[in-house]
Write a protein that holds these residues in place. Structure first.
Motif, PDB file in Angstrom:
ATOM      1  N   ARG A 271       2.579   1.183   2.386  1.00 28.97           N
ATOM      2  CA  ARG A 271       3.353   0.767   1.214  1.00 28.97           C
ATOM      3  C   ARG A 271       3.196  -0.728   0.970  1.00 28.97           C
ATOM      4  O   ARG A 271       3.061  -1.171  -0.179  1.00 28.97           O
ATOM      5  CB  ARG A 271       4.827   1.127   1.409  1.00 28.97           C
ATOM      6  N   GLN A 272       3.191  -1.512   2.056  1.00 26.16           N
ATOM      7  CA  GLN A 272       3.039  -2.948   1.884  1.00 26.16           C
ATOM      8  C   GLN A 272       1.656  -3.323   1.369  1.00 26.16           C
ATOM      9  O   GLN A 272       1.516  -4.288   0.615  1.00 26.16           O
ATOM     10  CB  GLN A 272       3.299  -3.656   3.218  1.00 26.16           C
ATOM     11  N   ALA A 273       0.639  -2.562   1.787  1.00 27.10           N
ATOM     12  CA  ALA A 273      -0.706  -2.840   1.284  1.00 27.10           C
ATOM     13  C   ALA A 273      -0.756  -2.648  -0.227  1.00 27.10           C
ATOM     14  O   ALA A 273      -1.351  -3.455  -0.951  1.00 27.10           O
ATOM     15  CB  ALA A 273      -1.718  -1.938   1.973  1.00 27.10           C
ATOM     16  N   VAL A 274      -0.116  -1.588  -0.707  1.00 28.44           N
ATOM     17  CA  VAL A 274      -0.060  -1.344  -2.155  1.00 28.44           C
ATOM     18  C   VAL A 274       0.745  -2.444  -2.838  1.00 28.44           C
ATOM     19  O   VAL A 274       0.348  -2.973  -3.886  1.00 28.44           O
ATOM     20  CB  VAL A 274       0.543   0.045  -2.435  1.00 28.44           C
ATOM     21  N   GLN A 275       1.895  -2.791  -2.246  1.00 29.65           N
ATOM     22  CA  GLN A 275       2.738  -3.836  -2.826  1.00 29.65           C
ATOM     23  C   GLN A 275       2.005  -5.183  -2.886  1.00 29.65           C
ATOM     24  O   GLN A 275       2.030  -5.858  -3.923  1.00 29.65           O
ATOM     25  CB  GLN A 275       4.009  -3.999  -1.988  1.00 29.65           C
ATOM     26  N   ALA A 276       1.373  -5.546  -1.775  1.00 31.22           N
ATOM     27  CA  ALA A 276       0.694  -6.844  -1.724  1.00 31.22           C
ATOM     28  C   ALA A 276      -0.446  -6.907  -2.732  1.00 31.22           C
ATOM     29  O   ALA A 276      -0.659  -7.947  -3.386  1.00 31.22           O
ATOM     30  CB  ALA A 276       0.170  -7.105  -0.311  1.00 31.22           C
ATOM     31  N   THR A 277      -1.186  -5.815  -2.880  1.00 29.04           N
ATOM     32  CA  THR A 277      -2.285  -5.798  -3.841  1.00 29.04           C
ATOM     33  C   THR A 277      -1.753  -5.932  -5.267  1.00 29.04           C
ATOM     34  O   THR A 277      -2.316  -6.673  -6.087  1.00 29.04           O
ATOM     35  CB  THR A 277      -3.097  -4.498  -3.703  1.00 29.04           C
ATOM     36  N   ALA A 278      -0.654  -5.208  -5.561  1.00 20.20           N
ATOM     37  CA  ALA A 278      -0.055  -5.313  -6.890  1.00 20.20           C
ATOM     38  C   ALA A 278       0.481  -6.719  -7.147  1.00 20.20           C
ATOM     39  O   ALA A 278       0.256  -7.300  -8.218  1.00 20.20           O
ATOM     40  CB  ALA A 278       1.069  -4.281  -7.036  1.00 20.20           C
TER      41      ALA A 278
ATOM     42  N   GLY B 273       5.049   6.500  10.658  1.00 21.89           N
ATOM     43  CA  GLY B 273       5.047   7.368   9.491  1.00 21.89           C
ATOM     44  C   GLY B 273       3.623   7.736   9.113  1.00 21.89           C
ATOM     45  O   GLY B 273       2.657   7.319   9.749  1.00 21.89           O
ATOM     46  N   THR B 274       3.501   8.515   8.075  1.00 24.00           N
ATOM     47  CA  THR B 274       2.183   8.896   7.575  1.00 24.00           C
ATOM     48  C   THR B 274       2.140   8.714   6.069  1.00 24.00           C
ATOM     49  O   THR B 274       3.170   8.769   5.396  1.00 24.00           O
ATOM     50  CB  THR B 274       1.875  10.372   7.914  1.00 24.00           C
ATOM     51  N   GLY B 275       0.924   8.501   5.551  1.00 22.51           N
ATOM     52  CA  GLY B 275       0.766   8.356   4.107  1.00 22.51           C
ATOM     53  C   GLY B 275       1.606   7.218   3.565  1.00 22.51           C
ATOM     54  O   GLY B 275       1.712   6.147   4.164  1.00 22.51           O
ATOM     55  N   LEU B 276       2.238   7.455   2.422  1.00 23.73           N
ATOM     56  CA  LEU B 276       3.046   6.419   1.790  1.00 23.73           C
ATOM     57  C   LEU B 276       4.383   6.206   2.483  1.00 23.73           C
ATOM     58  O   LEU B 276       5.129   5.298   2.116  1.00 23.73           O
ATOM     59  CB  LEU B 276       3.279   6.762   0.315  1.00 23.73           C
ATOM     60  N   SER B 277       4.714   7.054   3.477  1.00 18.95           N
ATOM     61  CA  SER B 277       5.925   6.809   4.245  1.00 18.95           C
ATOM     62  C   SER B 277       5.695   5.736   5.310  1.00 18.95           C
ATOM     63  O   SER B 277       6.644   5.204   5.878  1.00 18.95           O
ATOM     64  CB  SER B 277       6.400   8.098   4.923  1.00 18.95           C
ATOM     65  N   ARG B 278       4.437   5.419   5.586  1.00 13.90           N
ATOM     66  CA  ARG B 278       4.121   4.356   6.545  1.00 13.90           C
ATOM     67  C   ARG B 278       4.329   3.004   5.878  1.00 13.90           C
ATOM     68  O   ARG B 278       3.804   2.733   4.797  1.00 13.90           O
ATOM     69  CB  ARG B 278       2.675   4.489   7.024  1.00 13.90           C
ATOM     70  N   VAL B 279       5.089   2.136   6.535  1.00  9.11           N
ATOM     71  CA  VAL B 279       5.442   0.850   5.945  1.00  9.11           C
ATOM     72  C   VAL B 279       4.199   0.025   5.623  1.00  9.11           C
ATOM     73  O   VAL B 279       4.112  -0.607   4.559  1.00  9.11           O
ATOM     74  CB  VAL B 279       6.387   0.073   6.882  1.00  9.11           C
ATOM     75  N   THR B 280       3.226  -0.002   6.528  1.00  8.30           N
ATOM     76  CA  THR B 280       2.047  -0.831   6.295  1.00  8.30           C
ATOM     77  C   THR B 280       1.252  -0.351   5.074  1.00  8.30           C
ATOM     78  O   THR B 280       0.659  -1.168   4.357  1.00  8.30           O
ATOM     79  CB  THR B 280       1.140  -0.830   7.530  1.00  8.30           C
TER      80      THR B 280
ATOM     81  N   VAL C  78       7.453  -1.639  -6.767  1.00  6.71           N
ATOM     82  CA  VAL C  78       6.300  -0.867  -6.289  1.00  6.71           C
ATOM     83  C   VAL C  78       6.606  -0.324  -4.895  1.00  6.71           C
ATOM     84  O   VAL C  78       6.624  -1.072  -3.919  1.00  6.71           O
ATOM     85  CB  VAL C  78       5.026  -1.736  -6.251  1.00  6.71           C
ATOM     86  N   LEU C  79       6.879   0.955  -4.792  1.00  8.60           N
ATOM     87  CA  LEU C  79       7.133   1.613  -3.499  1.00  8.60           C
ATOM     88  C   LEU C  79       8.073   0.789  -2.621  1.00  8.60           C
ATOM     89  O   LEU C  79       7.735   0.435  -1.485  1.00  8.60           O
ATOM     90  CB  LEU C  79       5.807   1.843  -2.752  1.00  8.60           C
TER      91      LEU C  79
END
Length: 498
Positions: free
Chosen positions: A186-193, A177-184, A328-329
C-alpha cells in the motif's frame, strides 16, 4: 525540542559513536575522491554515497550489514546509468523516477536490507538529478561511488566496528499481510502517487529543481506506516526545512562556497544528521537543509532565491505525501498503533517467561534479547502514537489516553529491565510466588491481547532472595492492569480513531 535532542538518553554513547564515525568515514571518502583526482561533482557523489552507506544500512548483525553494503552498488550503478541516459528525455526520465520510487518502497517488505537498497536506489537517481548527470559523467561517478563505498566499509567494518561489542539489535518487522493488505504494498502505491503529484507540481514551480519535491515526498514516507505518522513527518520535514533555511541565511550564504569554512560546517552538519536522527526528525532535516545549502554554495549557485525555491518544493512534496496517505489506500493510525502495542505486550510476556525460567535455573533461558526487542518495539509504538500526542492534535481525550499508554508501557519496560537484572540470582530459584506472579503477568497480557491462559499448578516454596524479582513482577502487574483502561474505553472504542 532542544531538551529532547540534547538530554535524550544515549546508552553506551551509541548515537555519539554513530555520528563521529560518520564524520570520519564520509570525510575520508571525500578526501579519497580528491586524491584520486575526481572533480567536485565526483567528490559530492562519493560523499553522499558514503553517507548513505553509513546511515541507511541497519541490519541487526555485522555480517548482515557487510552483505547489504556490498549490495549497494549492485542497485546504485544501474540506477545511476538509467538516470544519466534519460537525462535529455524528460518523460522517460520522470517515469523511470516514479518506478524507482515505487520499487524502493516496495522493497521494504524484505526488511532492513530491502529498505537500505531501496533508499540507495532512490538517492542515486536523486543525486543524478541534483548534479545534472549525463552519460559522459558516468565513468567518474562510478569510480567515485565505488571508492567511497569501499572507504566507508573500511571505516565501518575495520577501523571502527563498535557493533562487534554490542548485542545484535533486533529490528521489528513491519506488519505482514498479502496483496494490498500488506502495508509495504500500500505504501509503494501511495508513495508513487504522491511522488507523481510532487513531480508534476514541482516542475510547474521550477523546471530545474523539481526533484526537490519528489525527494520531500520520498523521505516523508521513510520509516512511517500509518497516515497519522506520515502527516506528522510531513509537518516536521517542512518545519525542519524552514528552520534550516533560516540558519542557512546566517551560515551557508556568508560562507559562499569557501572550501575550508564549508568543509568545517559540512562536518558539523554530518554529525548533526547522524546524532539527531534517532530522536528528532525536525532537527535532522535542519542539518540536511544546511548541508544541501553548503553543497550548492560549493557548486556556485547558492543565493537567497534558491532557498525560497527549496522551501516551496519541500511544501509541494509534503503536500503530495499528505494527499496520498489520505486518499490512496489509507492505512489507519489505529490499525498500525494497535498492532505495535499488541507486539510490545507479547514481548513483555515473553521476557517475563524467559526471566522466570532463568530464575528457575534453566541454563538456556536468556531474557536479555527480549529486553532489547522490547525497546525496539516501544520505539515503534512511540512513532505510531506520535500523531496523537502531537501539540497540534485537538483531540485532548485521545491525546491524554495515548500519553497514558506510553507512560505505562515505559513502566513495563523499566520493570522488565529490573527483573532481568536480578534474574541471575540462583537463590531465588523455584519460589512459588515467582511462578504465580509470572502467571498473573501472563494472564494480564492475554487479557489485553484477547486470549485466556491456563493457570499452572506451582509448589508452595518461598525464598527471601526472590523478593527483588517479585517487586518487579508486581510492578508489571500494576502497569498491565492499568493499561486496560486507556487501551479500551468502557464503550469498547479503540485508542485511536479509524
Amino acid at each position: 525540542m532542544l531538551k529532547r535532542v540534547f538530554v535524550a538518553p544515549d546508552p553506551g554513547r551509541v548515537r555519539l559513536r554513530f555520528a563521529v564515525r560518520a564524520v570520519l568515514g564520509i570525510g575520508l571518502a571525500v578526501v579519497g575522491c580528491g586524491l584520486a583526482g575526481h572533480s567536485l561533482v565526483g567528490a559530492v557523489t562519493g560523499g553522499l554515497a558514503a553517507l548513505l552507506a553509513l546511515f541507511t544500512v541497519t541490519d541487526s548483525t555485522v555480517r548482515g550489514q557487510a552483505v547489504t553494503t556490498a549490495l549497494l552498488p549492485v542497485v546504485g550503478l544501474p540506477v545511476l546509468a538509467v538516470a544519466a541516459e534519460l537525462h535529455e528525455r524528460p518523460l522517460a526520465r520522470d517515469l523511470a523516477f516514479l518506478a524507482v520510487v515505487g520499487a524502493g518502497v516496495y522493497a521494504r517488505r524484505w526488511g532492513p536490507r530491502g529498505h537500505s537498497l531501496g533508499v540507495f536506489a532512490f538517492m542515486t537517481y536523486f543525486v543524478a538529478q541534483f548534479l545534472q548527470a549525463t552519460p559522459r559523467h558516468l565513468p567518474e561517478l562510478y569510480a567515485a561511488l565505488l571508492l567511497s563505498l569501499l572507504v566507508a566499509a573500511g571505516v565501518r567494518f575495520g577501523l571502527w566496528c563498535y557493533e562487534r561489542r554490542l548485542p545484535p539489535a533486533p529490528v521489528p518487522a513491519a506488519p505482514g499481510g498479502t496483496g494490498l493488505s500488506r502495508v509495504t504494498t500500500r505504501q509503494a502505491v501511495q508513495a508513487t502517487a504522491g511522488a507523481g503529484f510532487a513531480l508534476v507540481v514541482g516542475q510547474l514551480v521550477s523546471g530545474e529543481r523539481w526533484y526537490w519535491a519528489v525527494g520531500a515526498t520520498w523521505w516523508v514516507f521513510v520509516n512511517t506506516t500509518s497516515r497519522g505518522e506520515t502527516l506528522v513527518r510531513g509537518f516536521r520535514r517542512v518545519l525542519g526545512t524552514v528552520i534550516g533555511i533560516g540558519l542557512g541565511l546566517l551560515v551557508a550564504v556568508p560562507v559562499a562556497g569557501a572550501p575550508v569554512p564549508s568543509a568545517v560546517v559540512l562536518a558539523i552538519c554530518v554529525f548533526g544528521i547522524f546524532y539527531t536522527a534517532a530522536v528528532s526528525y525536525t532537527w535532522m532535516m535542519l542539518w540536511v537543509t544546511i548541508l544541501a545549502e553548503l553543497l550548492y554554495g560549493l557548486l556556485g549557485v547558492l543565493e537567497p532565491a534558491l532557498l525560497a525555491l527549496r522551501l516551496a518544493e519541500t511544501a509541494v512534496g509534503a503536500l503530495g505525501a499528505v494527499l496520498a496517505v489520505l486518499f490512496v489506500l489509507p492505512v489507519t493510525t489505529h490499525a498500525t498503533t494497535d498492532a505495535w502495542i499488541q507486539r510490545a505486550l507479547r514481548c513483555v510476556h515473553a521476557a517475563t517467561a524467559e526471566a522466570a525460567a532463568r530464575l528457575a535455573g534453566s541454563p538456556t533461558a536468556d531474557p536479555a534479547p527480549r529486553v532489547a526487542e522490547l525497546e525496539q518495539l516501544l520505539a515503534r509504538v512511540r512513532l505510531s502514537v506520535a500523531p496523537l500526542v502531537h501539540p497540534l492534535n485537538p483531540m485532548l481525550s485521545r491525546k491524554n489516553r495515548a500519553r497514558r499508554v506510553l507512560a505505562l508501557l515505559d513502566d513495563c519496560a523499566r520493570e522488565i529491565r529490573g527483573l532481568v537484572a536480578v534474574a541471575a540470582d540462583p537463590e531465588a530459584s523455584h519460589d512459588a510466588r515467582l511462578a504465580a506472579a509470572c502467571w498473573r503477568v501472563e494472564a494480564a497480557v492475554e487479557a489485553l491481547t484477547g486470549n485466556t491462559p491456563d493457570e499452572p499448578a506451582v509448589p508452595a516454596t518461598h525464598t527471601t532472595a526472590a523478593e527483588p524479582a517479585l517487586a518487579h513482577l508486581h510492578g508489571l502487574e500494576r502497569a498491565l492492569a492499568e493499561l486496560a483502561a486507556p487501551l479500551r474505553t468502557p464503550s469498547g472504542s479503540p485508542l485511536v480513531g479509524a
